[in-house]
Enzyme design. Structure first.
Site, PDB file in Angstrom:
ATOM      1  N   ARG A   1       0.838  -1.194   0.000  1.00 29.89           N
ATOM      2  CA  ARG A   1       0.000   0.000   0.000  1.00 29.89           C
ATOM      3  C   ARG A   1       0.875   1.247   0.000  1.00 29.89           C
ATOM      4  O   ARG A   1       2.017   1.225   0.471  1.00 29.89           O
ATOM      5  CB  ARG A   1      -0.957   0.014   1.199  1.00 29.89           C
ATOM      6  CG  ARG A   1      -0.297   0.232   2.531  1.00 29.89           C
ATOM      7  CD  ARG A   1      -1.269   0.780   3.576  1.00 29.89           C
ATOM      8  NE  ARG A   1      -2.241  -0.168   4.043  1.00 29.89           N
ATOM      9  CZ  ARG A   1      -2.247  -0.705   5.269  1.00 29.89           C
ATOM     10  NH1 ARG A   1      -1.284  -0.408   6.135  1.00 29.89           N
ATOM     11  NH2 ARG A   1      -3.170  -1.523   5.652  1.00 29.89           N
TER      12      ARG A   1
ATOM     13  N   ASP B   1      -3.979   3.649  16.328  1.00 28.62           N
ATOM     14  CA  ASP B   1      -2.943   3.213  15.388  1.00 28.62           C
ATOM     15  C   ASP B   1      -3.482   3.070  13.968  1.00 28.62           C
ATOM     16  O   ASP B   1      -2.726   2.749  13.044  1.00 28.62           O
ATOM     17  CB  ASP B   1      -2.331   1.889  15.847  1.00 28.62           C
ATOM     18  CG  ASP B   1      -0.929   1.690  15.291  1.00 28.62           C
ATOM     19  OD1 ASP B   1      -0.190   2.687  15.193  1.00 28.62           O
ATOM     20  OD2 ASP B   1      -0.574   0.556  14.945  1.00 28.62           O
ATOM     21  N   ASN B   2      -4.780   3.294  13.794  1.00 28.48           N
ATOM     22  CA  ASN B   2      -5.389   3.231  12.459  1.00 28.48           C
ATOM     23  C   ASN B   2      -5.856   4.606  11.989  1.00 28.48           C
ATOM     24  O   ASN B   2      -6.698   4.694  11.091  1.00 28.48           O
ATOM     25  CB  ASN B   2      -6.566   2.250  12.457  1.00 28.48           C
ATOM     26  CG  ASN B   2      -6.107   0.806  12.545  1.00 28.48           C
ATOM     27  OD1 ASN B   2      -4.938   0.509  12.330  1.00 28.48           O
ATOM     28  ND2 ASN B   2      -7.016  -0.092  12.878  1.00 28.48           N
TER      29      ASN B   2
ATOM     30  N   ARG C   1       0.924   7.755  12.236  1.00 30.33           N
ATOM     31  CA  ARG C   1      -0.368   7.586  12.879  1.00 30.33           C
ATOM     32  C   ARG C   1      -0.428   8.321  14.214  1.00 30.33           C
ATOM     33  O   ARG C   1       0.616   8.703  14.767  1.00 30.33           O
ATOM     34  CB  ARG C   1      -0.627   6.089  13.110  1.00 30.33           C
ATOM     35  CG  ARG C   1      -0.434   5.244  11.843  1.00 30.33           C
ATOM     36  CD  ARG C   1      -0.013   3.816  12.190  1.00 30.33           C
ATOM     37  NE  ARG C   1       0.340   3.062  11.000  1.00 30.33           N
ATOM     38  CZ  ARG C   1      -0.509   2.302  10.298  1.00 30.33           C
ATOM     39  NH1 ARG C   1      -1.768   2.199  10.682  1.00 30.33           N
ATOM     40  NH2 ARG C   1      -0.116   1.655   9.232  1.00 30.33           N
TER      41      ARG C   1
ATOM     42  N   ASP D   1      -5.795   1.066   6.755  1.00 24.11           N
ATOM     43  CA  ASP D   1      -6.057  -0.171   7.496  1.00 24.11           C
ATOM     44  C   ASP D   1      -7.485  -0.662   7.287  1.00 24.11           C
ATOM     45  O   ASP D   1      -8.316  -0.643   8.196  1.00 24.11           O
ATOM     46  CB  ASP D   1      -5.724   0.000   8.983  1.00 24.11           C
ATOM     47  CG  ASP D   1      -4.223   0.032   9.211  1.00 24.11           C
ATOM     48  OD1 ASP D   1      -3.517  -0.753   8.564  1.00 24.11           O
ATOM     49  OD2 ASP D   1      -3.753   0.839  10.019  1.00 24.11           O
TER      50      ASP D   1
END
Length: 362
Positions: free
Chosen positions: A48, A124-125, A55, A134
């Site tokens: 990706r 964290d996303n 993040r 994510d």
């Protein structure tokens, strides 16, 4: 496993075509290895790309270790890469925080306008650049219900469709807490600065969401009186278990005179009074009917990566057939086009096709 790789590929590319800031799928390859989950599955790798992969959790990582040098270097990099205007501010980290909050308000507003459910919105996303990332147990809502959840691990509905703005607010408070030492040398002053920025998120989200809604409803602007019109529309959608995407697209068709979606879904009689109110509202609006039709066509997609179609593509790929994946990728790459030959891709899942849970898998 190959399945989650293909889901992220499809959904992230759909989001890009829909105009939503997102990471992109550069490529997906099978590995030849077997991955063991509930059963043995073929392994794969997704590559990706994003404008950065920094993040909220990245800032929290250094803050939790009280590594202020690293935290300062990280913020300097984020400012230089994403928000260069912040460097000229009297308080660059505050200006960065302000910009991140604005970017997330706009992003979540776009999610809500499309019925997109991320599924696992931990810190964290959430990227500081304001792009979606994510795509694990993600899905697009069909029958409208704010409580809709797909993620197999979200037992309490924490990341339900209707909760996404609140979770974004929570995550941004986590970012503000992480950068507190960089906001001011006096802790109390730092807290005041952080709180003032974070407290502005709800209002900034509402403003962004109202712009999305104005486009979807064919309005040149969204006034306070339109809030009741919207709420009543959503109440009817929930009451009738109407498909979120098709209902808005059918509304766009009424503005343009098209009737492609009408073969799949049309407003039942319970919407009659509301439709009359909407007709009266757009008659008072300043823009022309042609401009309105074009605006609504661009704001209300016909094709989204419906969950049963994604699962169909994944299951075929597990058997070595990638043609359903490639066909679905072509369709969702043109989400606003009236293509009668693709109409079945706009159809909601039949009861036996319904996908009730999605899994992270990676």
């Amino acid at each position: 496993p190959l399945g989650p790789v293909l889901r992220e590929y499809l959904v992230s590319e759909a989001m890009h075509a829909l105009g939503v800031p997102t990471s992109r799928a550069l490529g997906a390859v099978t590995t030849g290895d077997t991955v063991y989950r509930d059963n043995a599955l073929p392994g794969a790798i997704l590559t990706r790309v994003a404008s950065s992969h920094i993040r909220v959790g990245t800032a929290q990582f250094f803050a939790s270790r009280d590594d202020r040098q690293a935290l300062s270097a990280l913020c300097d990099h984020v400012i230089a890469r994403h928000y260069p205007h912040a460097a000229d501010s009297a308080n660059p980290v505050q200006a960065m925080l302000n910009a991140v909050i604005g970017a997330q308000a706009n992003l979540i507003a776009q999610w809500q306008g499309l019925g997109f459910i991320h599924g696992v919105m931990n810190t964290d996303n959430m990227l500081l650049c304001g792009e979606t990332i994510d795509y694990g147990p993600c899905a697009f809502m069909e029958s409208y219900d704010p409580a809709t959840v797909f993620s197999s691990i979200d037992h309490g509905g924490r990341y339900a469709y209707g909760n996404q703005p609140h979770i974004a607010h929570w995550n941004l408070a986590g970012l503000a807490q992480a950068v507190l030492p960089l906001l001011h040398t006096d802790e109390d002053e730092a807290v005041k600065i952080a709180q003032s920025e974070v407290n502005a998120f709800p209002e900034r989200f509402v403003a962004a969401y109202q712009k999305v809604l104005a486009n979807k409803l064919g309005l040149s602007d969204f006034t306070d009186s339109d809030d009741e019109l919207l709420k009543d529309f959503l109440t009817l959608l929930k009451q009738e278990k109407a498909d979120f995407t098709l209902a808005f697209r059918r509304l766009a068709e009424r503005a343009s005179g098209r009737e492609l979606v009408k073969t799949l879904w049309d407003f039942p009689s319970s919407f009659s009074d509301w439709l009359q109110r909407w007709d009266e509202r757009i008659a008072r609006d300043s823009q022309s009917s042609e401009s309105r039709a074009a605006q609504m066509q661009r704001a209300n997609p016909l094709y989204i990566p419906r969950n049963h179609r994604v699962e169909e593509a994944i299951n075929a790929a597990y058997k070595g057939d990638f043609s359903p994946f490639n066909q679905l990728l072509e369709v969702i790459g043109q989400p606003f086009d009236d293509r009668g030959e693709w109409l079945d891709y706009a159809r909601p899942a039949a009861p036996e096709e319904a996908v009730c849970q999605t899994f992270c898998g990676t």
